[in-house]
Motif scaffolding. Structure first.
Motif, PDB file in Angstrom:
ATOM      1  N   SER A 181       0.820  -1.219   0.000  1.00 38.80           N
ATOM      2  CA  SER A 181       0.000   0.000   0.000  1.00 38.80           C
ATOM      3  C   SER A 181       0.855   1.271   0.000  1.00 38.80           C
ATOM      4  CB  SER A 181      -0.998  -0.010   1.158  1.00 38.80           C
ATOM      5  OG  SER A 181      -0.343  -0.185   2.381  1.00 38.80           O
ATOM      6  N   SER A 182       2.012   1.226   0.666  1.00 38.74           N
ATOM      7  CA  SER A 182       2.908   2.392   0.646  1.00 38.74           C
ATOM      8  C   SER A 182       3.389   2.678  -0.757  1.00 38.74           C
ATOM      9  CB  SER A 182       4.163   2.144   1.480  1.00 38.74           C
ATOM     10  OG  SER A 182       3.881   2.165   2.818  1.00 38.74           O
ATOM     11  N   LEU A 183       3.779   1.611  -1.446  1.00 39.01           N
ATOM     12  CA  LEU A 183       4.283   1.791  -2.807  1.00 39.01           C
ATOM     13  C   LEU A 183       3.170   2.289  -3.731  1.00 39.01           C
ATOM     14  CD1 LEU A 183       6.710  -1.246  -3.227  1.00 39.01           C
ATOM     15  CD2 LEU A 183       7.325   1.177  -3.225  1.00 39.01           C
ATOM     16  N   GLU A 184       1.967   1.755  -3.550  1.00 33.44           N
ATOM     17  CA  GLU A 184       0.850   2.204  -4.380  1.00 33.44           C
ATOM     18  C   GLU A 184       0.571   3.692  -4.164  1.00 33.44           C
ATOM     19  OE1 GLU A 184      -1.868  -1.805  -5.094  1.00 33.44           O
ATOM     20  OE2 GLU A 184      -2.165  -0.671  -3.254  1.00 33.44           O
ATOM     21  N   ALA A 185       0.576   4.094  -2.904  1.00 31.73           N
ATOM     22  CA  ALA A 185       0.308   5.503  -2.593  1.00 31.73           C
ATOM     23  C   ALA A 185       1.396   6.409  -3.156  1.00 31.73           C
ATOM     24  CB  ALA A 185       0.197   5.689  -1.078  1.00 31.73           C
ATOM     25  N   GLU A 186       2.648   5.947  -3.059  1.00 32.19           N
ATOM     26  CA  GLU A 186       3.756   6.779  -3.538  1.00 32.19           C
ATOM     27  C   GLU A 186       3.799   6.803  -5.068  1.00 32.19           C
ATOM     28  OE1 GLU A 186       5.273   8.482  -1.222  1.00 32.19           O
ATOM     29  OE2 GLU A 186       6.799   9.485  -2.451  1.00 32.19           O
ATOM     30  N   ILE A 187       3.455   5.694  -5.687  1.00 36.31           N
ATOM     31  CA  ILE A 187       3.413   5.667  -7.156  1.00 36.31           C
ATOM     32  C   ILE A 187       2.282   6.585  -7.655  1.00 36.31           C
ATOM     33  CG2 ILE A 187       2.891   4.203  -9.183  1.00 36.31           C
ATOM     34  CD1 ILE A 187       4.551   2.005  -7.902  1.00 36.31           C
ATOM     35  N   THR A 188       1.205   6.664  -6.888  1.00 30.93           N
ATOM     36  CA  THR A 188       0.121   7.594  -7.228  1.00 30.93           C
ATOM     37  C   THR A 188       0.684   9.013  -7.339  1.00 30.93           C
ATOM     38  OG1 THR A 188      -1.502   6.236  -6.067  1.00 30.93           O
ATOM     39  CG2 THR A 188      -2.107   8.530  -6.475  1.00 30.93           C
ATOM     40  N   LYS A 189       1.553   9.362  -6.388  1.00 30.90           N
ATOM     41  CA  LYS A 189       2.165  10.703  -6.396  1.00 30.90           C
ATOM     42  C   LYS A 189       3.101  10.882  -7.585  1.00 30.90           C
ATOM     43  CE  LYS A 189       2.335  11.169  -1.382  1.00 30.90           C
ATOM     44  NZ  LYS A 189       3.304  11.195  -0.264  1.00 30.90           N
ATOM     45  N   VAL A 190       3.902   9.851  -7.844  1.00 28.54           N
ATOM     46  CA  VAL A 190       4.849   9.916  -8.960  1.00 28.54           C
ATOM     47  C   VAL A 190       4.075  10.117 -10.264  1.00 28.54           C
ATOM     48  CG1 VAL A 190       6.585   8.635 -10.307  1.00 28.54           C
ATOM     49  CG2 VAL A 190       6.543   8.430  -7.821  1.00 28.54           C
ATOM     50  N   ARG A 191       3.013   9.344 -10.391  1.00 26.78           N
ATOM     51  CA  ARG A 191       2.206   9.379 -11.603  1.00 26.78           C
ATOM     52  C   ARG A 191       1.602  10.767 -11.820  1.00 26.78           C
ATOM     53  NH1 ARG A 191      -2.918   5.274 -12.178  1.00 26.78           N
ATOM     54  NH2 ARG A 191      -3.841   6.668 -10.654  1.00 26.78           N
TER      55      ARG A 191
END
Ligand code: GDP
Length: 261
Positions: A181-191
């Protein structure tokens, strides 16, 4: 280091390209060297030799059956030989990431991708989380866009990706579900940042075609989820383990590999 083309030539000449291969990617410090040595020799070593191996030949451990051998009788002599595969190392440094790209766009019997992360550096606000998400975002985007690549890349129908959440022996490590979930949330930001053109692409991908091509996952979705990659035939799984520590625990990763061979 040996240039990538030479490594291809060496493996072509030795016929090793016929072995199924798994690509190993990771931000530096995640334990890649330790994992490579553990899988190759049975004990981890993080001593950096002047030249890290480009690929190591591994065998599935006793008691692990490759999915292609599942229906073989136990009396079949071929089931006694351990299934071999190549674990292909890729340099973790930003500027060297195009090596990873070339392995994906010109795959040699590629069966999957392991993205190794340090689960102890993935808490919200940690610089490790930002860097890891950034790298993973680029890799996933590359996989998503592979249909625009070479013939061999197009032939890569389904690509399984294992996010190997390493260093689970450390009490500061996030459990696998939180790593996810951390990676998903951070990838959301990157995206989001990428779509606004705020971030520089660390992977050196050329912009081609429409701008929309560079949006990872489901168009219009607010939150990024690894599940969104299934539409592009990329399945992502997160499994915990540890390469070092009192007792290495990598059986789930072995199992994941076995199911892909
Ligand atoms: P690389 O930069 O990705 O090749 O990472 P290394 O294999 O050199 O490992 C970086 C550091 O993390 C070394 O000090 C390793 O001993 C340590 N390390 C790697 N895997 C683990 C693990 O599962 N648990 C713990 N506690 N330390 C680990």
């Amino acid at each position: 280091t040996i240039p990538i083309f030479l490594h291809t030539v060496v493996f072509k000449a030795s016929g090793l390209t016929t072995l199924p291969s798994i690509l190993l990617l990771s931000p530096s410090g995640s334990g890649k060297t330790s994992l490579l040595t553990l899988f190759e020799r049975g004990t981890p070593a993080s001593t950096h030799t002047s030249q890290t191996p480009l690929a190591v030949e591994c065998s599935l451990p006793v008691g692990t059956t490759a999915s292609s051998d599942k229906y073989r009788s136990t009396h079949d002599p071929t089931s006694l030989t351990h299934k071999k595969f190549l674990l292909i190392d890729t340099p973790g440094h930003g500027k060297l990431r195009h090596h990873a790209q070339s392995s994906i766009t010109n795959p040699q019997n590629l069966k999957g991708l392991i993205f190794l992360v340090d689960s102890a550096t993935l808490s919200a606000g940690d610089e490790g989380l930002r860097q890891t998400a950034d790298y993973l975002h680029n890799i996933l985007l590359m996989l998503q866009k592979r249909s625009t690549g070479s013939k061999a890349a197009k032939a890569l129908k389904d690509i399984p990706v294992l996010i190997a959440a390493n260093k689970m022996d450390l009490f500061t490590a996030l459990p696998a579900a939180l790593v996810k979930s951390s990676l998903e949330a951070e990838i959301t930001k990157v995206r989001e940042a990428r779509s606004k053109g705020l971030l520089d692409s660390g992977i050196g991908m050329e912009d081609e075609g429409e701008e929309n091509d560079d949006w990872l996952g489901e168009m219009g979705s607010k939150e990024f989820r690894f599940k969104q990659m299934e539409e592009f035939d990329v399945s992502v799984e997160v499994l915990g383990g540890n390469v070092c520590g009192e007792e290495p625990k990598v059986d789930r990763w072995w199992q994941w590999i076995a199911e892909r061979l």
